[in-house]
Design a protein around this motif. Structure first.
Motif, short mmCIF file in Angstrom:
data_model
loop_
_atom_site.label_atom_id
_atom_site.label_comp_id
_atom_site.label_asym_id
_atom_site.label_seq_id
_atom_site.Cartn_x
_atom_site.Cartn_y
_atom_site.Cartn_z
N ILE A 6 5.80 30.67 -73.04
CA ILE A 6 5.28 29.85 -71.95
C ILE A 6 3.77 29.98 -71.86
CG2 ILE A 6 5.26 29.54 -69.45
CD1 ILE A 6 8.18 30.35 -69.39
N TYR A 7 3.29 31.19 -72.01
CA TYR A 7 1.86 31.45 -71.91
C TYR A 7 1.06 30.65 -72.93
CZ TYR A 7 -2.51 34.04 -72.58
OH TYR A 7 -3.81 34.40 -72.74
N LEU A 8 1.47 30.70 -74.19
CA LEU A 8 0.74 29.99 -75.23
C LEU A 8 0.87 28.48 -75.07
CD1 LEU A 8 1.44 32.22 -78.37
CD2 LEU A 8 -0.61 32.14 -76.95
N ASP A 9 2.02 28.01 -74.61
CA ASP A 9 2.18 26.57 -74.37
C ASP A 9 1.27 26.10 -73.24
OD1 ASP A 9 3.95 25.91 -76.39
OD2 ASP A 9 5.72 26.36 -75.19
N VAL A 10 1.13 26.92 -72.20
CA VAL A 10 0.21 26.58 -71.11
C VAL A 10 -1.22 26.51 -71.63
CG1 VAL A 10 -0.82 27.38 -68.94
CG2 VAL A 10 1.66 27.46 -69.24
N ILE A 11 -1.59 27.51 -72.45
CA ILE A 11 -2.94 27.52 -73.04
C ILE A 11 -3.17 26.25 -73.86
CG2 ILE A 11 -4.35 28.62 -74.83
CD1 ILE A 11 -4.43 30.21 -72.34
N LYS A 12 -2.22 25.93 -74.74
CA LYS A 12 -2.38 24.73 -75.58
C LYS A 12 -2.38 23.46 -74.74
CE LYS A 12 1.03 25.73 -78.41
NZ LYS A 12 1.97 25.53 -79.53
N GLY A 13 -1.57 23.44 -73.69
CA GLY A 13 -1.52 22.27 -72.82
C GLY A 13 -2.85 22.05 -72.11
N LEU A 14 -3.41 23.13 -71.58
CA LEU A 14 -4.71 23.02 -70.91
C LEU A 14 -5.79 22.59 -71.91
CD1 LEU A 14 -6.65 23.51 -68.54
CD2 LEU A 14 -6.79 25.91 -69.24
N ALA A 15 -5.77 23.20 -73.09
CA ALA A 15 -6.79 22.88 -74.10
C ALA A 15 -6.72 21.42 -74.51
CB ALA A 15 -6.62 23.79 -75.32
N ILE A 16 -5.51 20.88 -74.69
CA ILE A 16 -5.42 19.49 -75.16
C ILE A 16 -5.81 18.51 -74.07
CG2 ILE A 16 -3.00 19.00 -74.59
CD1 ILE A 16 -4.92 18.07 -77.82
N VAL A 17 -5.57 18.85 -72.81
CA VAL A 17 -6.04 18.01 -71.71
C VAL A 17 -7.57 17.96 -71.71
CG1 VAL A 17 -6.21 17.80 -69.20
CG2 VAL A 17 -4.01 18.31 -70.24
N LEU A 18 -8.19 19.12 -71.93
CA LEU A 18 -9.65 19.17 -71.99
C LEU A 18 -10.19 18.40 -73.19
CD1 LEU A 18 -10.26 22.92 -71.01
CD2 LEU A 18 -10.57 20.89 -69.59
N VAL A 19 -9.47 18.46 -74.32
CA VAL A 19 -9.87 17.70 -75.51
C VAL A 19 -9.89 16.20 -75.20
CG1 VAL A 19 -9.13 16.96 -77.82
CG2 VAL A 19 -9.14 19.39 -77.23
N VAL A 20 -8.82 15.71 -74.61
CA VAL A 20 -8.73 14.28 -74.30
C VAL A 20 -9.77 13.89 -73.25
CG1 VAL A 20 -7.23 12.48 -73.34
CG2 VAL A 20 -6.29 14.18 -74.92
N PHE A 21 -9.95 14.74 -72.24
CA PHE A 21 -10.95 14.45 -71.20
C PHE A 21 -12.35 14.35 -71.81
CE2 PHE A 21 -14.01 15.86 -67.95
CZ PHE A 21 -13.75 14.93 -66.96
N ALA A 22 -12.69 15.31 -72.69
CA ALA A 22 -14.01 15.30 -73.33
C ALA A 22 -14.18 14.06 -74.22
CB ALA A 22 -14.21 16.57 -74.15
N HIS A 23 -13.11 13.67 -74.92
CA HIS A 23 -13.18 12.47 -75.75
C HIS A 23 -13.34 11.21 -74.89
CE1 HIS A 23 -11.02 14.55 -79.36
NE2 HIS A 23 -12.32 14.79 -79.32
N LYS A 272 4.51 23.47 -65.52
CA LYS A 272 5.55 22.85 -66.34
C LYS A 272 4.99 21.67 -67.14
CE LYS A 272 9.42 24.19 -63.35
NZ LYS A 272 10.49 23.72 -62.44
N SER A 273 4.05 20.94 -66.54
CA SER A 273 3.43 19.82 -67.26
C SER A 273 2.59 20.32 -68.42
CB SER A 273 2.54 19.01 -66.30
OG SER A 273 3.30 18.46 -65.24
N LEU A 274 1.85 21.41 -68.19
CA LEU A 274 1.03 21.98 -69.27
C LEU A 274 1.90 22.51 -70.40
CD1 LEU A 274 -1.76 23.84 -67.27
CD2 LEU A 274 -1.95 21.69 -68.52
N VAL A 275 3.04 23.12 -70.06
CA VAL A 275 3.96 23.61 -71.09
C VAL A 275 4.46 22.45 -71.93
CG1 VAL A 275 6.25 24.60 -71.49
CG2 VAL A 275 4.70 25.69 -69.87
N GLU A 276 4.83 21.36 -71.29
CA GLU A 276 5.34 20.18 -72.00
C GLU A 276 4.26 19.60 -72.92
OE1 GLU A 276 8.27 17.34 -73.00
OE2 GLU A 276 8.39 19.23 -71.89
N LEU A 277 3.04 19.54 -72.42
CA LEU A 277 1.94 19.00 -73.23
C LEU A 277 1.58 19.97 -74.36
CD1 LEU A 277 -0.36 17.57 -70.42
CD2 LEU A 277 1.17 16.30 -71.93
N GLY A 278 1.68 21.27 -74.08
CA GLY A 278 1.37 22.26 -75.10
C GLY A 278 2.30 22.19 -76.29
N LYS A 279 3.55 21.85 -76.05
CA LYS A 279 4.53 21.76 -77.12
C LYS A 279 4.24 20.61 -78.08
CE LYS A 279 8.34 23.75 -74.42
NZ LYS A 279 9.64 23.48 -73.76
N ILE A 280 3.52 19.59 -77.60
CA ILE A 280 3.23 18.42 -78.44
C ILE A 280 1.72 18.25 -78.62
CG2 ILE A 280 5.36 17.20 -77.87
CD1 ILE A 280 3.75 15.55 -75.83
#
Length: 341
Positions: A6-23, A272-280
């Protein structure tokens, strides 16, 4: 740290949201804004770019260590090709076919070179994985080998996005050896107060670099990493070292903060949203990469509007999420475009 999955999925989810926001800041704020490269002077953009891709790479290195422990060298290579190289080839081929069918380009064998610039982060993960795998097989996982590679990479010319791969390698190595030497267990043995002190120290250090060091001319995308051909090798070396410290402090800040907040995030809608986004997250990164041109077509003035960027990010994330879910319905298409199936 905590529940690793869960921890790593949250990390990846947060990171990918920031990637899209920056783009969305870079490509969705008007064509004039993009052409003038004003994004590199934008406060939010600079803050995010201080750590978001290093964060992804550190997680990739951490997970790669788990992979090499569980599988043979051959299996690891096949897995990397399947999950990284196949999507690069598939997406870039589709993109080039689209450009040819719409008469934007004509066929040329020189188009083969475009593949090395496509989806640069996937290339970085692949390159870093293979280098670390060589170190594992030939040098018994020696950290000295990877440190030597880090130094030698600073002499690679800044061409064909090579500076981005050079910049990513130390973070991949940091994640890999964090796992290799069981640093997670040592971290978990710290008191709650000590962890917050580490988080606070990392945050202060990162903000000092952000306000005192970060500047457009020092951006990895504009400045590069190579020491050769510089007016001052010493000045460039200081920029490279400061850039790595800046990124590592940002990675540490975010990872400790999420670890401390994980008990509250796990059952929340945001968590839960960040976990879902982190998985993909890989699929989100890939599809977002090929929506840049669409963003540039938006009839937006040259002024960056914060609320508009948030709206663009939400719409983009929703579109990409359901596109991925559609792709995942077919095992073979999922394998080609997402590297899994």
């Amino acid at each position: 740290m905590g529940n690793r999955s869960i921890y790593l999925d949250v990390i990846k989810g947060l990171a990918i949201v920031l990637v899209v926001f920056a783009h969305c800041i870079q490509f969705g704020s008007g064509e004039q804004f993009y052409a003038s490269q004003r994004c590199f002077s934008d406060s939010a953009f600079s803050f995010i770019y201080g750590f978001h891709m290093p964060l992804f790479m550190a997680v990739s290195g951490y997970l790669f260590r788990k992979s090499v422990n569980r599988h043979s060298v051959g299996q690891v290579v096949v897995s990397r090709v399947k999950s990284l190289l196949i999507p690069i080839i598939a997406w870039q081929t589709l993109y080039l076919l689209f450009l040819m069918l719409t008469d934007q380009i004509s066929f040329s064998w020189s188009l083969v070179y475009s593949y090395r610039g496509a989806l640069w982060f996937l290339w970085s993960v692949l390159i870093c994985s293979m280098i670390v795998l060589v170190g594992r097989v030939c040098f018994k996982d020696s950290i000295l080998f990877c440190l030597l590679v880090c130094v030698l990479l600073l002499f690679v010319p800044d061409q064909y996005l090579s500076s981005l791969h050079v910049f990513m390698f130390p973070y991949f190595v940091a994640g890999y050896y964090w796992n290799r030497y069981g640093m997670r267990n040592r971290y978990n043995s710290l008191s709650h107060e000590a962890k917050w002190m580490l988080c606070g120290g990392s945050c202060v250090g990162f903000l000092l670099f952000y306000f005192l060091y970060d500047a457009p001319e020092r951006s990895i995308y504009l400045n590069g990493t190579c020491l050769l051909g510089r007016a001052s090798v010493g000045a460039q070396l200081l920029i490279d070292m400061a850039r790595y410290c800046y990124g590592l402090l940002g990675v540490s800040m975010v990872m400790i903060l999420i670890d401390q907040l994980l008990p509250y995030l796990k059952e929340s809608v945001i968590g839960k949203s960040l976990v879902e986004l982190g998985k993909i997250s890989l699929g989100i990164y890939v599809i977002n990469h090929y929506t840049y041109d669409l963003m540039l077509l938006l009839p937006i003035s040259s002024n960056y509007v914060y609320m508009l960027t948030i709206l663009e990010t939400v719409i983009t994330m929703i579109f990409i999420y359901w596109t991925i879910k559609l792709i995942e319905r077919s095992r073979y298409i999922s394998l080609l475009l997402l590297g899994k199936g």
